[in-house]
Design a protein around this motif. Structure first.
Motif, PDB file in Angstrom:
ATOM      1  N   GLN A  20       0.677  -1.269   0.105  1.00 31.70           N
ATOM      2  CA  GLN A  20       0.062   0.067  -0.129  1.00 31.70           C
ATOM      3  C   GLN A  20       0.778   1.334  -0.038  1.00 31.70           C
ATOM      4  O   GLN A  20       0.668   2.047  -0.805  1.00 31.70           O
ATOM      5  N   PHE A 128     -10.449  10.000   1.830  1.00 35.01           N
ATOM      6  CA  PHE A 128     -10.027   8.671   0.988  1.00 35.01           C
ATOM      7  C   PHE A 128      -8.780   7.795   1.601  1.00 35.01           C
ATOM      8  O   PHE A 128      -8.189   7.334   0.941  1.00 35.01           O
ATOM      9  N   LEU A 131     -10.583   4.168   3.287  1.00 38.49           N
ATOM     10  CA  LEU A 131     -11.008   3.056   2.222  1.00 38.49           C
ATOM     11  C   LEU A 131      -9.684   2.181   2.039  1.00 38.49           C
ATOM     12  O   LEU A 131      -9.784   1.233   1.322  1.00 38.49           O
ATOM     13  N   MET A 132      -8.507   2.675   2.375  1.00 42.12           N
ATOM     14  CA  MET A 132      -7.405   1.688   2.101  1.00 42.12           C
ATOM     15  C   MET A 132      -7.230   0.476   3.167  1.00 42.12           C
ATOM     16  O   MET A 132      -6.531  -0.087   3.294  1.00 42.12           O
ATOM     17  N   ASP A 166     -11.342  -4.958   0.857  1.00 40.31           N
ATOM     18  CA  ASP A 166      -9.963  -5.297   0.697  1.00 40.31           C
ATOM     19  C   ASP A 166      -9.738  -5.915  -0.695  1.00 40.31           C
ATOM     20  O   ASP A 166      -9.134  -6.925  -0.798  1.00 40.31           O
ATOM     21  N   ARG A 177      -5.358  -1.925  -2.780  1.00 41.60           N
ATOM     22  CA  ARG A 177      -6.526  -2.639  -2.011  1.00 41.60           C
ATOM     23  C   ARG A 177      -7.267  -1.485  -1.363  1.00 41.60           C
ATOM     24  O   ARG A 177      -6.878  -0.825  -0.610  1.00 41.60           O
ATOM     25  N   VAL A 178      -8.587  -1.763  -1.597  1.00 44.33           N
ATOM     26  CA  VAL A 178      -9.555  -0.650  -1.274  1.00 44.33           C
ATOM     27  C   VAL A 178     -10.860  -1.463  -0.574  1.00 44.33           C
ATOM     28  O   VAL A 178     -11.113  -2.619  -0.979  1.00 44.33           O
ATOM     29  N   SER A 179     -11.480  -0.688   0.258  1.00 43.69           N
ATOM     30  CA  SER A 179     -12.698  -1.210   0.883  1.00 43.69           C
ATOM     31  C   SER A 179     -13.768   0.043   0.798  1.00 43.69           C
ATOM     32  O   SER A 179     -13.413   1.155   0.698  1.00 43.69           O
TER      33      SER A 179
END
Length: 226
Positions: A20, A128, A131-132, A166, A177-179
């Protein structure tokens, strides 16, 4: 119900940050080039500026390059502290916003009983950055934000509305990777963590690059409940 004794909960999940920070080290200035129009982010920071007393202390969580938020808040006369996991982003932020203080830190470092204590803040901005995180960690992150705020402190955040957890996506030549949550679910997560939502807005945003698809950006302006 708000779980105020959440410091040890971080010990029960596996923090996986692999790739990340490295991705954003490489992306650097290209992030601001890909997202040149940040009306929602600027408007949410304006809400803070209009709501806080002169000289307030504000944390920019996941500050990136420091543009526009840390610069906007510093220009308004606030004491601004920014943190980011990416050393490359922190280096740029120190260059672009010399009137603020920046640290290369993980949000988890700031939890109650964690390795770093930056004190308390009148407001926290997290544009933002949540969201990581995987969804399992987001409630802990929100409770950490609550811990960092003075009673009645303000919290502004943004997420991309999406029902993902994720999830790996290509992003400016890298993979991150995001959520995300659907809006009603996001509201519930925020309120469960002990915040009142004062204002909300959303924007359909088309980035200025081909490999990042259009997204629905959600901005929430919140207040910590005592």
């Amino acid at each position: 119900m708000i779980n105020k004794n959440h410091g040890t909960d971080y010990e029960n999940i596996r923090l996986d940050r692999s790739g990340q920070a490295e991705a954003f080290d490489v992306i650097g200035d290209r992030y601001d080039e890909a997202f040149p129009h940040k009306e929602g982010q600027v408007a949410a920071a304006d809400w803070l500026i209009g709501s806080l007393a002169a000289g307030a202390r504000v944390l920019d969580l996941g500050c990136g390059t420091g543009v526009p938020t840390a610069r906007q808040l510093a220009d308004a006369g606030f004491e601004v502290v920014g943190v980011d996991l990416s050393g490359g982003m922190v280096k740029l932020a120190r260059e672009y916003v010399p009137g603020a203080t920046f640290h290369q830190l993980d949000l988890a470092d700031l939890r109650p009983g964690g390795p770093r204590d930056l004190g308390r803040f009148d407001a926290v901005a997290a544009f933002f950055s949540l969201l990581m995180l995987p969804r399992a960690e987001i409630p802990l992150a929100l409770l950490t934000v609550r811990h960092l705020l003075v009673p009645g402190g303000l919290f502004v955040l943004s997420m991309v509305e999406a029902d993902v957890d994720d999830f790996s996506i290509p992003f400016l030549g890298r993979t991150i990777r995001v959520s995300g949550y659907l809006l009603e679910d996001l509201r519930k997560v925020i309120e469960t963590a002990g915040f009142e939502i004062a204002e909300e807005s959303s924007y359909t945003y088309a980035p200025a690059v081909a490999d990042v698809p259009p997204e629905e950006q959600v901005f929430l302006c919140c207040r910590r409940l005592d």
